[in-house]
Design an enzyme around this catalytic site. Sequence first.
Site, mmCIF file in Angstrom:
data_model
loop_
_atom_site.group_PDB
_atom_site.id
_atom_site.type_symbol
_atom_site.label_atom_id
_atom_site.label_comp_id
_atom_site.label_asym_id
_atom_site.label_seq_id
_atom_site.Cartn_x
_atom_site.Cartn_y
_atom_site.Cartn_z
ATOM 1 N N HIS A 258 -6.823 1.013 -0.727
ATOM 2 C CA HIS A 258 -6.440 2.059 0.222
ATOM 3 C C HIS A 258 -5.657 3.165 -0.488
ATOM 4 O O HIS A 258 -5.975 4.358 -0.329
ATOM 5 C CB HIS A 258 -5.591 1.440 1.336
ATOM 6 C CG HIS A 258 -5.126 2.410 2.377
ATOM 7 N ND1 HIS A 258 -5.759 2.560 3.586
ATOM 8 C CD2 HIS A 258 -4.093 3.290 2.382
ATOM 9 C CE1 HIS A 258 -5.130 3.486 4.296
ATOM 10 N NE2 HIS A 258 -4.111 3.942 3.591
ATOM 11 N N GLU A 259 -4.658 2.773 -1.264
ATOM 12 C CA GLU A 259 -3.852 3.789 -1.942
ATOM 13 C C GLU A 259 -4.635 4.497 -3.048
ATOM 14 O O GLU A 259 -4.374 5.675 -3.332
ATOM 15 C CB GLU A 259 -2.573 3.159 -2.498
ATOM 16 C CG GLU A 259 -1.661 2.536 -1.438
ATOM 17 C CD GLU A 259 -1.332 3.477 -0.284
ATOM 18 O OE1 GLU A 259 -1.317 4.711 -0.479
ATOM 19 O OE2 GLU A 259 -1.082 2.970 0.827
ATOM 20 N N HIS A 262 -6.208 7.545 -1.558
ATOM 21 C CA HIS A 262 -5.305 8.698 -1.548
ATOM 22 C C HIS A 262 -5.163 9.293 -2.945
ATOM 23 O O HIS A 262 -5.239 10.514 -3.138
ATOM 24 C CB HIS A 262 -3.920 8.272 -1.056
ATOM 25 C CG HIS A 262 -3.828 8.007 0.405
ATOM 26 N ND1 HIS A 262 -4.118 8.960 1.363
ATOM 27 C CD2 HIS A 262 -3.457 6.889 1.098
ATOM 28 C CE1 HIS A 262 -3.927 8.446 2.567
ATOM 29 N NE2 HIS A 262 -3.535 7.197 2.433
ATOM 30 N N GLU A 288 -6.364 10.526 4.821
ATOM 31 C CA GLU A 288 -6.573 9.169 5.318
ATOM 32 C C GLU A 288 -8.051 8.813 5.366
ATOM 33 O O GLU A 288 -8.421 7.641 5.199
ATOM 34 C CB GLU A 288 -5.932 9.010 6.700
ATOM 35 C CG GLU A 288 -5.795 7.582 7.166
ATOM 36 C CD GLU A 288 -4.845 6.737 6.324
ATOM 37 O OE1 GLU A 288 -4.884 5.496 6.466
ATOM 38 O OE2 GLU A 288 -4.065 7.299 5.535
#
Length: 493
Positions: A258-259, A262, A288
Amino acid sequence: MTAFDELMAYQRQTEALAQIAGRLGWDQETVMPRGAAEQRAEELAAIESVLHARRTDPRIAEWLSHAEAPDEIGARALELIARSYHRNAAVPAELAAEIARATSRAQGIWAEARATEDVGHFLPILTRVIDLIRQKGQALAQAGFGAGDPYDALLDDYEPEATAATIGAMFDRMRPRLVALRERILSRPAPDVLTGHFPRETQLRMARTLAGAFGYDWDRGRLDLAVHPFSSGSGNDVRITTRVDESDPFNCFYSTIHEVGHAAYEQAIRQDFLLTPLGAGVSMGVHESQSRIYENQLARSAPFTGWLHGQMRAAFGDFGVDNADRFHAVVNAVRPGFIRTESDEVQYNLHIMMRFDLERDLIAGRLDPADLEEAWNARFLADFGQAVEKPSDGVLQDVHWSVGLFGYFPTYALGNVYAGCLHRALRADIPELDAALGRGEAHVATAWLAEKVQRHGGLYPPARLIRQVCGFDPDESPLLDYLEDKFGALYDL
């Protein structure tokens, strides 16, 4: 130098100082000694004062009145500088510094309160933060942002052009289908539960492997541990964090992926945009969308989990899930739970909808901070059918309100909606995607996202960017269709 050149040179220094402030925030959440909290609050307040003074310098207005953009990129840069100037000028310098000081302190107090399950310890500083953010929202609204609505004025900071009314209407359309899907799934037999011991260092080695598979550039990044995983920085210094639970490796693996979504966005932005207004993601919703499509549509797909199953067997040996199909079901299990960041794709947006409603009431003054825990618990029981038993499972689970991020939560759900749109376009463009994911080659998809979305940084407004990539306006239907198809197959609905 022309007025445009002078303004851009000035802006470059401002952006560089903002990066330094961000690095102080990263340090605070990862390696800063606990005893440094009060000093760090003063340091952050000081640098925020400098940044606020630069962002409201009267020379900016003068430069803007004379600057002539050489091209579309220059015109967009001037638009963003003007927007930032007028927003910052609307907020008194003393208020901006006090918000920085209070939120820095609140972050540490929140972590202590979460660890000790003590809402009362957190409540005074939270009340102070909410009061300051209300003042900021009111100042922005009086200056014309958010069409005069304080919450919309705050939301505009994270998702330009969005309003609480349009987001609320979207959530109203999404909720019935999500609730119906959840109820159908929970009526079916639950998949296996992952059990066993998964050593910390092995998890972190695999996390690094996964980050690399999704295109994270280690020459311009690093991985550290934090209470609440996050990504920090842009351009050539973009750092990610994760967390480790030795009984649940998925927490580490999927937080990392997930990170990376970003971080990869920031790393992929054109080099000539760095330290300019275009040198960061255009909105939190678009940001996001990258982290969610990496984590969900790609990393939780059947082909990729098939590859991950082999990697885990090689790393941990026989961990109790003997085939790829069962493993795919375990990764995508839908179960009742309290924690937003650990929630499955079906229920995640329902967590966001609850927070959206609560924070709107806090900013509007309809909900007193002293009553927030009770309101949270009552709403969670109504929405999820579970009674919250401890604050770390409830009102203390998220860091966002402690650091003043009001108007931020709805961008998570917008990100899911954007990810649904992008996933539909991605699969249309790359019919061989599943074969690549089955080999662990997620970079086939992430390179497409880098070219279509990430490289543009702040060049295009959010809705325009999604429209030009996908060929249609942002819409929740692709996400809901994807969820119903995926989980309908998984649970034989």
